[in-house]
Motif scaffolding. Structure first.
Motif, PDB file in Angstrom:
ATOM      1  N   LYS A  94      -2.537   4.254  -2.496  1.00  0.00           N
ATOM      2  CA  LYS A  94      -2.588   2.848  -2.089  1.00  0.00           C
ATOM      3  C   LYS A  94      -1.191   2.231  -2.089  1.00  0.00           C
ATOM      4  N   ALA A  95      -0.409   2.545  -3.122  1.00  0.00           N
ATOM      5  CA  ALA A  95       0.944   1.989  -3.241  1.00  0.00           C
ATOM      6  C   ALA A  95       1.835   2.469  -2.105  1.00  0.00           C
ATOM      7  N   LEU A  96       1.702   3.737  -1.730  1.00  0.00           N
ATOM      8  CA  LEU A  96       2.528   4.271  -0.643  1.00  0.00           C
ATOM      9  C   LEU A  96       2.121   3.685   0.706  1.00  0.00           C
ATOM     10  N   VAL A  97       0.830   3.517   0.917  1.00  0.00           N
ATOM     11  CA  VAL A  97       0.368   2.902   2.168  1.00  0.00           C
ATOM     12  C   VAL A  97       0.918   1.486   2.294  1.00  0.00           C
ATOM     13  N   MET A  98       0.881   0.732   1.205  1.00  0.00           N
ATOM     14  CA  MET A  98       1.428  -0.617   1.215  1.00  0.00           C
ATOM     15  C   MET A  98       2.924  -0.597   1.522  1.00  0.00           C
TER      16      MET A  98
END
Length: 214
Positions: free
Chosen positions: A94-98
């Motif tokens: 999730k953090a990388l997608v953001m």
């Protein structure tokens, strides 16, 4: 004035998210990969199928509702190792997608190859998140499936196939947990390599050369 302050705070938040994601990528991902490889060397992931069978404590003829049928301790121990790492993988994805999403520039004509790299990267990471979420859901179903079989064992102690079904379920769950752990490690490696190899295109898509992905 209030709107200007809100814009400033939003910008600071985005910068923090990007800094955290880059630290995650360059520092924490390699550490997670090493950690997962070490976990896979633990005795919990090297159990023979004959050593994980459920003991019913009594002869099959005397199994009743009052008989205590224990949970499979070895399976639970493995699940307690695997589940936190799966949950961590979801959060990291999730953090990388953001992070990548915040780097996507405004839509313009031409020179969009870097943007396509960003979009493909997001797609790959999203797939990791979705797959990992499905694995977590399947893990949670194990207890209910086992409880259903155990209830059959208690109700029909003279039918040995229900006892064999419990053993098969445990063996399958153990294999699934081992596979999930390997897949978690592989997912970190894939995401890490994908982003590192395309870091310049992801970070500055408009200034990228028209090279191929990977």
């Amino acid at each position: 004035m209030a709107q200007t302050e809100a814009v400033k705070q939003a910008k600071e938040l985005h910068e923090t998210l990007q800094a955290d994601a880059e630290n995650l990528l360059f520092q924490q991902f390699p550490e997670r990969i090493l950690h997962l490889n070490e976990l896979l060397k633990m005795p919990e992931f090297k159990i023979d199928s004959n050593d994980m069978k459920c003991e019913f404590n009594k002869n099959s003829d005397s199994i009743s509702v009052q008989t205590l049928i224990p949970s499979n301790k070895k399976i639970i121990e493995v699940m307690e190792i695997v589940k936190p790492n799966l949950k961590q993988l979801v959060e990291d994805a999730k953090a990388l997608v953001m992070w990548v999403s915040l780097l996507i520039p405004k839509i313009e004509g031409g020179n969009n190859f870097g943007v396509s790299v960003q979009e493909e990267t997001i797609g790959t990471i999203n797939e990791v998140e979705i797959t990992t979420g499905k694995i977590l859901m399947l893990i949670s179903r194990y207890y209910l499936s086992r409880a259903t079989l155990i209830s059959k064992v208690c109700k029909y102690p003279f039918i040995k196939d229900y006892q064999y079904a419990v053993a098969e379920l445990d063996e399958r769950q153990y294999f699934f947990m081992s596979l999930a752990m390997h897949e978690t490690c592989n997912s970190y490696s894939i995401m890490h390599e994908l982003i590192i190899k395309n870091f310049d295109k992801i970070k500055k898509p408009r200034s990228s050369n028209n090279d191929s992905l990977y």
